[in-house]
Scaffold this active site. Sequence first.
Site, PDB file in Angstrom:
ATOM      1  N   GLY A  21     -34.688 -17.457  33.936  1.00 30.69           N
ATOM      2  CA  GLY A  21     -34.230 -18.335  35.002  1.00 30.69           C
ATOM      3  C   GLY A  21     -33.313 -17.629  35.972  1.00 30.69           C
ATOM      4  O   GLY A  21     -32.388 -18.236  36.521  1.00 30.69           O
ATOM      5  N   ALA A  22     -33.577 -16.355  36.226  1.00 28.37           N
ATOM      6  CA  ALA A  22     -32.665 -15.543  37.033  1.00 28.37           C
ATOM      7  C   ALA A  22     -32.894 -15.686  38.532  1.00 28.37           C
ATOM      8  O   ALA A  22     -32.243 -15.002  39.311  1.00 28.37           O
ATOM      9  CB  ALA A  22     -32.797 -14.065  36.630  1.00 28.37           C
ATOM     10  N   ASN A  23     -33.804 -16.552  38.931  1.00 28.50           N
ATOM     11  CA  ASN A  23     -34.084 -16.712  40.355  1.00 28.50           C
ATOM     12  C   ASN A  23     -33.155 -17.716  41.031  1.00 28.50           C
ATOM     13  O   ASN A  23     -33.137 -17.816  42.257  1.00 28.50           O
ATOM     14  CB  ASN A  23     -35.531 -17.145  40.572  1.00 28.50           C
ATOM     15  N   GLY A  25     -29.538 -20.820  40.332  1.00 31.55           N
ATOM     16  CA  GLY A  25     -28.466 -21.306  39.479  1.00 31.55           C
ATOM     17  C   GLY A  25     -27.558 -20.194  39.021  1.00 31.55           C
ATOM     18  O   GLY A  25     -27.313 -19.230  39.744  1.00 31.55           O
ATOM     19  N   ILE A  26     -27.032 -20.307  37.798  1.00 26.62           N
ATOM     20  CA  ILE A  26     -26.141 -19.268  37.284  1.00 26.62           C
ATOM     21  C   ILE A  26     -26.913 -18.023  36.871  1.00 26.62           C
ATOM     22  O   ILE A  26     -26.330 -16.959  36.685  1.00 26.62           O
ATOM     23  CB  ILE A  26     -25.279 -19.781  36.116  1.00 26.62           C
ATOM     24  N   GLY A  27     -28.227 -18.143  36.742  1.00 21.86           N
ATOM     25  CA  GLY A  27     -29.024 -16.984  36.367  1.00 21.86           C
ATOM     26  C   GLY A  27     -29.009 -15.896  37.415  1.00 21.86           C
ATOM     27  O   GLY A  27     -28.990 -14.704  37.096  1.00 21.86           O
ATOM     28  N   SER A 146     -24.244 -26.058  26.281  1.00 16.16           N
ATOM     29  CA  SER A 146     -23.476 -26.974  27.115  1.00 16.16           C
ATOM     30  C   SER A 146     -22.562 -27.784  26.217  1.00 16.16           C
ATOM     31  O   SER A 146     -22.860 -28.000  25.034  1.00 16.16           O
ATOM     32  CB  SER A 146     -24.416 -27.922  27.870  1.00 16.16           C
ATOM     33  N   TYR A 171     -31.631 -34.073  26.805  1.00 14.39           N
ATOM     34  CA  TYR A 171     -30.957 -32.849  27.235  1.00 14.39           C
ATOM     35  C   TYR A 171     -29.909 -32.432  26.212  1.00 14.39           C
ATOM     36  O   TYR A 171     -29.838 -31.254  25.819  1.00 14.39           O
ATOM     37  CB  TYR A 171     -30.309 -33.066  28.601  1.00 14.39           C
TER      38      TYR A 171
END
Length: 289
Positions: A21-23, A25-27, A146, A171
């Site tokens: 998920g590095a594209n 958000g925090i990624g 989380s 979630y």
Amino acid sequence: MATWTPSSMPDLTGKRAVVTGANSGIGLPTALELARHGAHVIVAARNPGKGEEAVRQILREVPGAQVELGMLDLADLGSVRRFAAGVSALDLLVNNAGIGLVPRRQTKDGFELQFGTNHLGHFALTGLLLPRLAASPGARVVTVSSDAHAAGRIDFDDLGLERGYGRMSAYARSKLANLLFALELQRRADRAGVDLKSTAVHPGTVATNFMRVGPLQPLVRLLLKSPATGAVPSLYAATSPDVRGGEYFGPGAKPMRPSATARSEELAARLWEVSAELTGVHFEHLASR
């Protein structure tokens, strides 16, 4: 502990890292700072256009950075296997990608989407990459959980949530599973004599694309942490020499205590076995030692 910032990160030249998920958000800031400090970073993304733009952004900010795109859909175990097969060496895995607060849907393999993506996809990916990690002394696995995990409950008789589905409860369950997995991975690595640090982090409530699926209004989003701030716990867990396996860090890279449920070794062991059966990934590298 004094305030820790990414400027405190050590030189990572020669290290290879995967950030899921590095594209966005925090990624994205996680991948950016790892690259800035010399690591060869694989930006693992589901969307090729967004992944390519993330690589371009990193290269704009860090000219000459060692960064590449890897296509990965955690909601498809076939994609997870293809991605893992293309990783030849690895020192650091950041299990960052996640979805939440979505309507009830299923992954390609028929799992409830949040549990299947956030937990089972990362469980499988970590197991498939473990031989490469185990070959690297001091390797690390950082899993983003989380504080919502404290509200999570796992009913092994209803993993599909067919008896009732709530966006937030699903979630929370997936984030509990993330934390149970991270702590159990450390226990099993220790028993197997594998030189590996497995940690978990809570980034805080961050203004990311993830939050767009919820009911937050623009004014509320202004009060949330920036993605760069949210990435600090992940970067600390990934690089600080002070980190010990089995720890859990929150905003500001401060240590946190997992809930009593997350600390249950019995629950973690059962989740591990069920996850291995569901994904077909059995972490043979740990079992054989």
